[in-house]
Write a protein that holds these residues in place. Structure first.
Motif, PDB file in Angstrom:
ATOM      1  N   UNK A  64       0.827  -1.207   0.000  1.00  0.00           N
ATOM      2  CA  UNK A  64       0.000   0.000   0.000  1.00  0.00           C
ATOM      3  C   UNK A  64       0.861   1.256   0.000  1.00  0.00           C
ATOM      4  N   UNK A  65       2.066   1.166   0.554  1.00  0.00           N
ATOM      5  CA  UNK A  65       2.960   2.310   0.607  1.00  0.00           C
ATOM      6  C   UNK A  65       3.490   2.707  -0.769  1.00  0.00           C
ATOM      7  N   UNK A  66       3.269   1.845  -1.759  1.00  0.00           N
ATOM      8  CA  UNK A  66       3.698   2.162  -3.125  1.00  0.00           C
ATOM      9  C   UNK A  66       2.591   2.852  -3.926  1.00  0.00           C
ATOM     10  N   UNK A  67       1.446   3.097  -3.301  1.00  0.00           N
ATOM     11  CA  UNK A  67       0.322   3.718  -3.999  1.00  0.00           C
ATOM     12  C   UNK A  67       0.687   5.129  -4.455  1.00  0.00           C
ATOM     13  N   UNK A  69       0.218   9.025  -5.751  1.00  0.00           N
ATOM     14  CA  UNK A  69      -0.598  10.207  -5.415  1.00  0.00           C
ATOM     15  C   UNK A  69      -1.061  10.230  -3.966  1.00  0.00           C
ATOM     16  N   UNK A  70      -0.359   9.473  -3.105  1.00  0.00           N
ATOM     17  CA  UNK A  70      -0.600   9.535  -1.666  1.00  0.00           C
ATOM     18  C   UNK A  70       0.721   9.820  -0.977  1.00  0.00           C
ATOM     19  N   UNK A  71       0.744  10.851  -0.151  1.00  0.00           N
ATOM     20  CA  UNK A  71       1.921  11.151   0.670  1.00  0.00           C
ATOM     21  C   UNK A  71       1.831  10.367   1.962  1.00  0.00           C
ATOM     22  N   UNK A  72       2.879   9.595   2.267  1.00  0.00           N
ATOM     23  CA  UNK A  72       2.927   8.834   3.505  1.00  0.00           C
ATOM     24  C   UNK A  72       3.904   9.521   4.462  1.00  0.00           C
ATOM     25  N   UNK A  73       3.387   9.920   5.624  1.00  0.00           N
ATOM     26  CA  UNK A  73       4.181  10.667   6.594  1.00  0.00           C
ATOM     27  C   UNK A  73       4.422   9.794   7.820  1.00  0.00           C
ATOM     28  N   UNK A  74       5.678   9.702   8.232  1.00  0.00           N
ATOM     29  CA  UNK A  74       6.044   8.869   9.376  1.00  0.00           C
ATOM     30  C   UNK A  74       5.726   9.579  10.690  1.00  0.00           C
ATOM     31  N   UNK A  75       5.101   8.856  11.617  1.00  0.00           N
ATOM     32  CA  UNK A  75       4.811   9.377  12.954  1.00  0.00           C
ATOM     33  C   UNK A  75       5.234   8.340  13.982  1.00  0.00           C
ATOM     34  N   UNK A  76       5.922   8.812  15.026  1.00  0.00           N
ATOM     35  CA  UNK A  76       6.270   7.953  16.152  1.00  0.00           C
ATOM     36  C   UNK A  76       5.227   8.074  17.266  1.00  0.00           C
ATOM     37  N   UNK A  77       4.582   9.220  17.321  1.00  0.00           N
ATOM     38  CA  UNK A  77       3.603   9.510  18.371  1.00  0.00           C
ATOM     39  C   UNK A  77       2.187   9.347  17.809  1.00  0.00           C
ATOM     40  N   UNK A  78       1.470   8.341  18.307  1.00  0.00           N
ATOM     41  CA  UNK A  78       0.115   8.071  17.824  1.00  0.00           C
ATOM     42  C   UNK A  78      -0.819   9.232  18.175  1.00  0.00           C
ATOM     43  N   UNK A 110     -10.903  11.372   3.745  1.00  0.00           N
ATOM     44  CA  UNK A 110     -10.685  10.181   4.551  1.00  0.00           C
ATOM     45  C   UNK A 110     -11.557   9.021   4.100  1.00  0.00           C
ATOM     46  N   UNK A 111     -12.781   9.323   3.728  1.00  0.00           N
ATOM     47  CA  UNK A 111     -13.696   8.280   3.256  1.00  0.00           C
ATOM     48  C   UNK A 111     -13.142   7.596   2.004  1.00  0.00           C
ATOM     49  N   UNK A 112     -12.610   8.407   1.079  1.00  0.00           N
ATOM     50  CA  UNK A 112     -12.082   7.857  -0.169  1.00  0.00           C
ATOM     51  C   UNK A 112     -10.791   7.076   0.062  1.00  0.00           C
ATOM     52  N   UNK A 113      -9.899   7.603   0.908  1.00  0.00           N
ATOM     53  CA  UNK A 113      -8.641   6.897   1.183  1.00  0.00           C
ATOM     54  C   UNK A 113      -8.912   5.583   1.897  1.00  0.00           C
ATOM     55  N   UNK A 114      -9.915   5.556   2.768  1.00  0.00           N
ATOM     56  CA  UNK A 114     -10.270   4.313   3.461  1.00  0.00           C
ATOM     57  C   UNK A 114     -10.669   3.236   2.461  1.00  0.00           C
ATOM     58  N   UNK A 115     -11.452   3.600   1.448  1.00  0.00           N
ATOM     59  CA  UNK A 115     -11.865   2.628   0.433  1.00  0.00           C
ATOM     60  C   UNK A 115     -10.657   2.087  -0.326  1.00  0.00           C
ATOM     61  N   UNK A 116      -9.726   2.997  -0.668  1.00  0.00           N
ATOM     62  CA  UNK A 116      -8.522   2.569  -1.386  1.00  0.00           C
ATOM     63  C   UNK A 116      -7.676   1.647  -0.508  1.00  0.00           C
ATOM     64  N   UNK A 117      -7.556   1.996   0.763  1.00  0.00           N
ATOM     65  CA  UNK A 117      -6.742   1.210   1.687  1.00  0.00           C
ATOM     66  C   UNK A 117      -7.317  -0.190   1.906  1.00  0.00           C
ATOM     67  N   UNK A 118      -8.611  -0.276   2.164  1.00  0.00           N
ATOM     68  CA  UNK A 118      -9.235  -1.571   2.452  1.00  0.00           C
ATOM     69  C   UNK A 118      -9.252  -2.489   1.232  1.00  0.00           C
TER      70      UNK A 118
END
Length: 334
Positions: A64-67, A69-78, A110-118
């Motif tokens: 999924x991280x290779x998708x 047009x999506x920026x993936x940002x690293x977070x250590x703090x939830x 968020x609704x659209x990204x959730x569909x892509x993710x699932x």
């Protein structure tokens, strides 16, 4: 109007500029440098449509991280990631280790990204959050105020010092017991008072009409502002410590102001940007001023939470002030 006198002044001014080799060279080089930097910063396949926070992305191996047009940002703090999500700064937050993801129910993206993710990663536990979206005017406010402070600090000090030097005001001051450190410190104090007063008036006046989002303390915001102003003022003093040419000084001030205006997070977030770009931005005083102020305003951060930015700005102020005093030249001779 006498055309002959007019043309004589035009010719003399042009000859003065051409004979100043440093100013002429800078006028030719600066546009080239700016074009190269902008072409590097804005190169790529296109602007990402969505932004997703990933908890500990370095420990994650997912297709999924290779998708695109999506920026993936690293977070250590939830908690921080969830705050960003509730403010609509992120469209989705995913924890691959715990097989969980968070979504803001009020976010269309968020609704659209959730569909892509699932579609590619089924079986994750869905957790929801809610929150008011931060307006762009609230997010960009620290950047606008910071940029205004930057120009006032750099050009308001740099050009004044050069004018004093050209008019022999500094040469006359040299005959007094006044030291270079005392002079530049006085310039720092005077400009800091002016900048903070004008910035406070601007913020208070605009707040009446826009009702700005504010989670943190105004006192903490003032501390960040005063340290940011000090680092920018001393940088302007350093740039003008020896020059007697307005053109050269203007070029030097543009050299430091343009990268800060473009790469310090004034207009857009640096989250998800290349690591090399983020590393370079850490050397810019405006980056720490804007980042510290933005965290206080939008995240409710305390001075302890922005201690890194405060430390960097303090170190920069001491360094620039020391170098400016050491290199300071009272006379008009080079």
């Amino acid at each position: 109007m006498n055309i002959k006198r007019f043309l004589a002044v035009v010719k003399a001014r042009n000859l003065e500029f051409v004979r100043d080799k440093s100013s002429l060279g800078w006028s030719l080089l600066f546009p080239v440098i700016l074009l190269v930097v902008l072409s590097f910063v804005f190169s790529g396949d296109g602007k990402a449509a969505y932004k997703v926070g990933v908890i500990n992305i370095a420990q994650t191996d997912s297709s999924f991280l290779d998708t695109k047009y999506i920026d993936f940002v690293d977070y250590q703090d939830v908690t921080l990631a969830q705050t960003k999500l509730s403010q609509h700064s992120l469209d989705l937050v995913i924890d691959f280790q715990r097989q969980q993801y968070w979504i803001n129910q009020d976010s269309p993206n968020g609704y659209l990204v959730e569909k892509i993710f699932l579609a590619s990663q089924p079986g994750f536990e869905a957790l929801t959050t809610m929150g008011e979206k931060i307006r762009y005017v609230d997010w960009v406010l620290p950047g606008i105020l910071g940029m205004n402070m930057m120009f006032s600090c750099l050009f308001g000090v740099g050009y004044v010092i050069v004018r004093y030097r050209k008019n022999a005001v500094l040469k006359r001051l040299k005959a007094t017991p006044l030291t270079a450190l005392e002079f530049v410190s006085a310039q720092l104090t005077s400009r800091a008072i002016i900048v903070m007063l004008t910035s406070s008036v601007i913020y208070a006046g605009c707040n009446v009409f826009f009702d700005f989002y504010m989670l943190g303390s105004y006192f903490d915001l003032f501390i960040v502002g005063i340290l940011g102003a000090a680092s920018l003022i001393t940088l302007g003093l350093l740039m003008a410590s020896r020059s007697k040419s307005e053109e050269l000084t203007g070029g030097l001030l543009n050299l430091v102001s343009w990268p800060m205006m473009m790469l310090s997070g004034v207009w857009f977030s640096l989250e998800g940007a290349p690591k090399s770009l983020q590393f370079f931005a850490d050397f810019l005083p405006l980056t720490h001023l804007v980042s510290g102020a933005r965290k206080i305003i939008t995240e409710g951060a305390s001075l302890a939470d922005v201690s890194y930015h405060l430390t960097i700005m303090s170190v920069m102020t001491i360094l620039f002030l020391s170098l400016g005093a050491y290199l300071f030249n009272w006379n008009t001779e080079r």
